[in-house]
Design an enzyme around this catalytic site. Sequence first.
Site, PDB file in Angstrom:
ATOM      1  N   GLU A  59       0.825  -1.195   0.000  1.00  0.00           N
ATOM      2  CA  GLU A  59       0.000   0.000   0.000  1.00  0.00           C
ATOM      3  C   GLU A  59       0.865   1.253   0.000  1.00  0.00           C
ATOM      4  O   GLU A  59       1.894   1.304   0.651  1.00  0.00           O
ATOM      5  CB  GLU A  59      -0.862   0.014   1.258  1.00  0.00           C
ATOM      6  CG  GLU A  59      -1.868  -1.106   1.264  1.00  0.00           C
ATOM      7  CD  GLU A  59      -2.487  -1.324   2.631  1.00  0.00           C
ATOM      8  OE1 GLU A  59      -2.510  -0.376   3.429  1.00  0.00           O
ATOM      9  OE2 GLU A  59      -2.929  -2.451   2.883  1.00  0.00           O
ATOM     10  N   CYS A 118       2.988   8.306   1.768  1.00  0.00           N
ATOM     11  CA  CYS A 118       3.431   7.336   2.760  1.00  0.00           C
ATOM     12  C   CYS A 118       3.833   6.074   2.004  1.00  0.00           C
ATOM     13  O   CYS A 118       3.015   5.445   1.348  1.00  0.00           O
ATOM     14  CB  CYS A 118       2.281   7.076   3.728  1.00  0.00           C
ATOM     15  SG  CYS A 118       2.693   5.870   4.989  1.00  0.00           S
ATOM     16  N   CYS A 145       5.336  -7.171   7.535  1.00  0.00           N
ATOM     17  CA  CYS A 145       6.262  -6.679   8.551  1.00  0.00           C
ATOM     18  C   CYS A 145       6.491  -7.775   9.584  1.00  0.00           C
ATOM     19  O   CYS A 145       5.581  -8.536   9.899  1.00  0.00           O
ATOM     20  CB  CYS A 145       5.699  -5.431   9.229  1.00  0.00           C
ATOM     21  SG  CYS A 145       6.841  -4.680  10.416  1.00  0.00           S
ATOM     22  N   CYS A 164       3.919  -5.793  16.203  1.00  0.00           N
ATOM     23  CA  CYS A 164       3.247  -4.834  17.098  1.00  0.00           C
ATOM     24  C   CYS A 164       1.745  -5.172  17.156  1.00  0.00           C
ATOM     25  O   CYS A 164       1.122  -5.398  16.115  1.00  0.00           O
ATOM     26  CB  CYS A 164       3.429  -3.409  16.591  1.00  0.00           C
ATOM     27  SG  CYS A 164       5.161  -2.926  16.461  1.00  0.00           S
ATOM     28  N   CYS A 194      -1.032  -3.110  15.053  1.00  0.00           N
ATOM     29  CA  CYS A 194      -0.764  -2.772  13.645  1.00  0.00           C
ATOM     30  C   CYS A 194      -1.232  -3.860  12.696  1.00  0.00           C
ATOM     31  O   CYS A 194      -1.002  -5.049  12.920  1.00  0.00           O
ATOM     32  CB  CYS A 194       0.724  -2.525  13.455  1.00  0.00           C
ATOM     33  SG  CYS A 194       1.155  -2.056  11.769  1.00  0.00           S
ATOM     34  N   GLY A 231       6.119  -2.291   6.929  1.00  0.00           N
ATOM     35  CA  GLY A 231       7.522  -2.655   7.047  1.00  0.00           C
ATOM     36  C   GLY A 231       8.294  -1.823   8.039  1.00  0.00           C
ATOM     37  O   GLY A 231       7.846  -0.763   8.472  1.00  0.00           O
ATOM     38  N   GLU A 232       9.465  -2.333   8.404  1.00  0.00           N
ATOM     39  CA  GLU A 232      10.371  -1.619   9.302  1.00  0.00           C
ATOM     40  C   GLU A 232      11.567  -1.157   8.463  1.00  0.00           C
ATOM     41  O   GLU A 232      12.413  -1.974   8.084  1.00  0.00           O
ATOM     42  CB  GLU A 232      10.808  -2.555  10.450  1.00  0.00           C
ATOM     43  CG  GLU A 232      11.933  -2.026  11.308  1.00  0.00           C
ATOM     44  CD  GLU A 232      11.766  -0.582  11.751  1.00  0.00           C
ATOM     45  OE1 GLU A 232      10.757  -0.250  12.395  1.00  0.00           O
ATOM     46  OE2 GLU A 232      12.658   0.242  11.433  1.00  0.00           O
ATOM     47  N   SER A 240       8.579   5.234  16.860  1.00  0.00           N
ATOM     48  CA  SER A 240       7.311   4.726  17.366  1.00  0.00           C
ATOM     49  C   SER A 240       7.527   4.267  18.798  1.00  0.00           C
ATOM     50  O   SER A 240       8.093   3.207  19.038  1.00  0.00           O
ATOM     51  CB  SER A 240       6.836   3.553  16.498  1.00  0.00           C
ATOM     52  OG  SER A 240       6.520   4.018  15.215  1.00  0.00           O
ATOM     53  N   LEU A 241       7.080   5.077  19.739  1.00  0.00           N
ATOM     54  CA  LEU A 241       7.322   4.777  21.146  1.00  0.00           C
ATOM     55  C   LEU A 241       6.110   4.057  21.747  1.00  0.00           C
ATOM     56  O   LEU A 241       6.226   2.965  22.273  1.00  0.00           O
ATOM     57  CB  LEU A 241       7.633   6.078  21.894  1.00  0.00           C
ATOM     58  CG  LEU A 241       8.449   5.921  23.168  1.00  0.00           C
ATOM     59  CD1 LEU A 241       9.808   5.313  22.880  1.00  0.00           C
ATOM     60  CD2 LEU A 241       8.618   7.274  23.849  1.00  0.00           C
ATOM     61  N   HIS A 242       4.956   4.733  21.698  1.00  0.00           N
ATOM     62  CA  HIS A 242       3.666   4.118  22.043  1.00  0.00           C
ATOM     63  C   HIS A 242       3.500   3.698  23.501  1.00  0.00           C
ATOM     64  O   HIS A 242       2.467   3.123  23.855  1.00  0.00           O
ATOM     65  CB  HIS A 242       3.354   2.913  21.143  1.00  0.00           C
ATOM     66  CG  HIS A 242       3.434   3.224  19.673  1.00  0.00           C
ATOM     67  ND1 HIS A 242       3.030   4.418  19.138  1.00  0.00           N
ATOM     68  CD2 HIS A 242       3.883   2.485  18.619  1.00  0.00           C
ATOM     69  CE1 HIS A 242       3.217   4.405  17.833  1.00  0.00           C
ATOM     70  NE2 HIS A 242       3.735   3.254  17.499  1.00  0.00           N
ATOM     71  N   ASN A 260      -6.339   3.774  15.247  1.00  0.00           N
ATOM     72  CA  ASN A 260      -7.308   3.321  14.258  1.00  0.00           C
ATOM     73  C   ASN A 260      -7.618   1.881  14.606  1.00  0.00           C
ATOM     74  O   ASN A 260      -6.755   1.023  14.442  1.00  0.00           O
ATOM     75  CB  ASN A 260      -6.679   3.322  12.857  1.00  0.00           C
ATOM     76  CG  ASN A 260      -6.960   4.586  12.092  1.00  0.00           C
ATOM     77  OD1 ASN A 260      -8.050   5.132  12.139  1.00  0.00           O
ATOM     78  ND2 ASN A 260      -5.955   5.053  11.393  1.00  0.00           N
ATOM     79  N   CYS A 315      -1.753   1.679   8.117  1.00  0.00           N
ATOM     80  CA  CYS A 315      -1.002   0.824   7.199  1.00  0.00           C
ATOM     81  C   CYS A 315      -1.396  -0.644   7.328  1.00  0.00           C
ATOM     82  O   CYS A 315      -1.653  -1.143   8.402  1.00  0.00           O
ATOM     83  CB  CYS A 315       0.490   0.991   7.414  1.00  0.00           C
ATOM     84  SG  CYS A 315       1.032   0.700   9.095  1.00  0.00           S
TER      85      CYS A 315
HETATM   86  N1  SAH Z   1       7.884   0.117  11.346  1.00  0.00           N
HETATM   87  C1  SAH Z   1       7.937   1.560  11.369  1.00  0.00           C
HETATM   88  C2  SAH Z   1       7.140   2.223  10.263  1.00  0.00           C
HETATM   89  C3  SAH Z   1       5.769   1.672   9.975  1.00  0.00           C
HETATM   90  S1  SAH Z   1       4.516   1.857  11.243  1.00  0.00           S
HETATM   91  C4  SAH Z   1       7.496   2.057  12.727  1.00  0.00           C
HETATM   92  O1  SAH Z   1       7.123   1.250  13.560  1.00  0.00           O
HETATM   93  O2  SAH Z   1       7.552   3.255  12.955  1.00  0.00           O
HETATM   94  C5  SAH Z   1       4.367   3.588  11.349  1.00  0.00           C
HETATM   95  C6  SAH Z   1       3.264   4.097  12.170  1.00  0.00           C
HETATM   96  O3  SAH Z   1       2.007   3.550  11.762  1.00  0.00           O
HETATM   97  C7  SAH Z   1       3.237   3.816  13.656  1.00  0.00           C
HETATM   98  O4  SAH Z   1       4.094   4.519  14.450  1.00  0.00           O
HETATM   99  C8  SAH Z   1       1.857   4.304  13.933  1.00  0.00           C
HETATM  100  O5  SAH Z   1       1.948   5.692  13.995  1.00  0.00           O
HETATM  101  C9  SAH Z   1       1.070   3.923  12.727  1.00  0.00           C
HETATM  102  N2  SAH Z   1       0.100   2.861  13.022  1.00  0.00           N
HETATM  103  C10 SAH Z   1       0.222   1.523  12.917  1.00  0.00           C
HETATM  104  N3  SAH Z   1      -0.917   0.911  13.283  1.00  0.00           N
HETATM  105  C11 SAH Z   1      -1.770   1.886  13.627  1.00  0.00           C
HETATM  106  C12 SAH Z   1      -3.114   1.889  14.097  1.00  0.00           C
HETATM  107  N4  SAH Z   1      -3.813   0.775  14.285  1.00  0.00           N
HETATM  108  N5  SAH Z   1      -3.676   3.086  14.376  1.00  0.00           N
HETATM  109  C13 SAH Z   1      -2.987   4.241  14.178  1.00  0.00           C
HETATM  110  N6  SAH Z   1      -1.741   4.294  13.734  1.00  0.00           N
HETATM  111  C14 SAH Z   1      -1.139   3.130  13.464  1.00  0.00           C
END
Ligand code: SAH
Length: 345
Positions: A91, A104, A111, A115, A118, A161-162, A216-218, A292, A335
């Site tokens: 995508e 993007c 990936c 996580c 995701c 992806g990372e 991406s800390l979260h 999301n 994503c």
């Molecule tokens: N692997 C890298 C880049 C891809 S994910 C990383 O982890 O940063 C990039 C971003 O996608 C995450 O930081 C988050 O901001 C977003 N993301 C992934 N799943 C999501 C979800 N369910 N809701 C909102 N944002 C999401």
Amino acid sequence: MQNIFGLTVEELTVLLRPWKVPAYRARQIAEWMYQRQADSFSVMTNLPAVLREQLAEKLLIQRASMLDRWDSADRRTTKFLLAFADGVAVETVLMRHSYGNSICVSTQAGCAMGCVFCASTVHGVVRNLTVGEMLAQTIFINDFLKSGQERVDTMVLMGSGEPLMNYENVLGFIRLVHEPYCLNLGYRNITLSTSGIVPQMYALAKENLPITLSVSLHAPNDEIRSQLMPVNKKYPIAAVVAAGRDYAEQTKRRVTYEYILIDGVNDSEEAARELSQLLRHQLASVNLIPINPVAERHLQRPSAEHVERFAAMLERCHITATVRREMGTDIQAACGQLRNQHLKP
Ligand code: SAH
């Protein structure tokens, strides 16, 4: 047959040596591919006809083909499902902001990071994308915008992806897209987002490229972060933030910490306080993202008031925080979500 889409002028020059092609021809071919939408040698009319025929016998120009496309109701977000030569699809999202067109880009198909919030990682990783495949996504959208006299202005490596697990290709792609014979995209208009692969974060700081690093800390501590992101067991939160600090010091660029807000998981006042402690005295800001909800997962978004309260709490502790404006929620622009729909029988 060898694909040449994604090669630099220098690489093309080396490749074309057996045909005794002068260096300036390599640049013409690059401009045809990257700026003039050529998908075959036959259209490259400033090249001798004989040479065009010879090259076409041995070389290919492989772009991406569109499998599907979705537009958000407000038309500002468009999501493309793009396929490569072997049928693998990813995508790529176009977001039309007031400050320009942002895209993007995906760096891997699927990936491996796992996580829990995701969608990209639900089916694991298929493979790394090549330089040409990342560029093909970018040029596809740039060509799409050209018909309206527009272009790609900014780019985030935040698709599936990372990126730091595909380090060499991602760096090759960033350098290529910056070239004047390619899209001439400024490094300052490029953001790379990582889940925190610490050694590669240090390596990236040494590349001396003024791109923005987003982490991406979260979560504010190891306990919560390890529940959400398995990678935290390998690279704990303190090591990730130390690498972020190093990036800011080396490049003098503000690091953005992404923080998805998940109801009842990481959105307490205590979490906001802990997060501000962690990021104190750093050239850093926090980007809050109300989650999301993903079909495959069971995580919910906090209320809008709760999100505002969390942001205000950070500000009170002198941490710059923004709440991400949501775009494309109605087309599942988080994503991986659309690709998963396609993978479903
Ligand atoms: N692997 C890298 C880049 C891809 S994910 C990383 O982890 O940063 C990039 C971003 O996608 C995450 O930081 C988050 O901001 C977003 N993301 C992934 N799943 C999501 C979800 N369910 N809701 C909102 N944002 C999401």
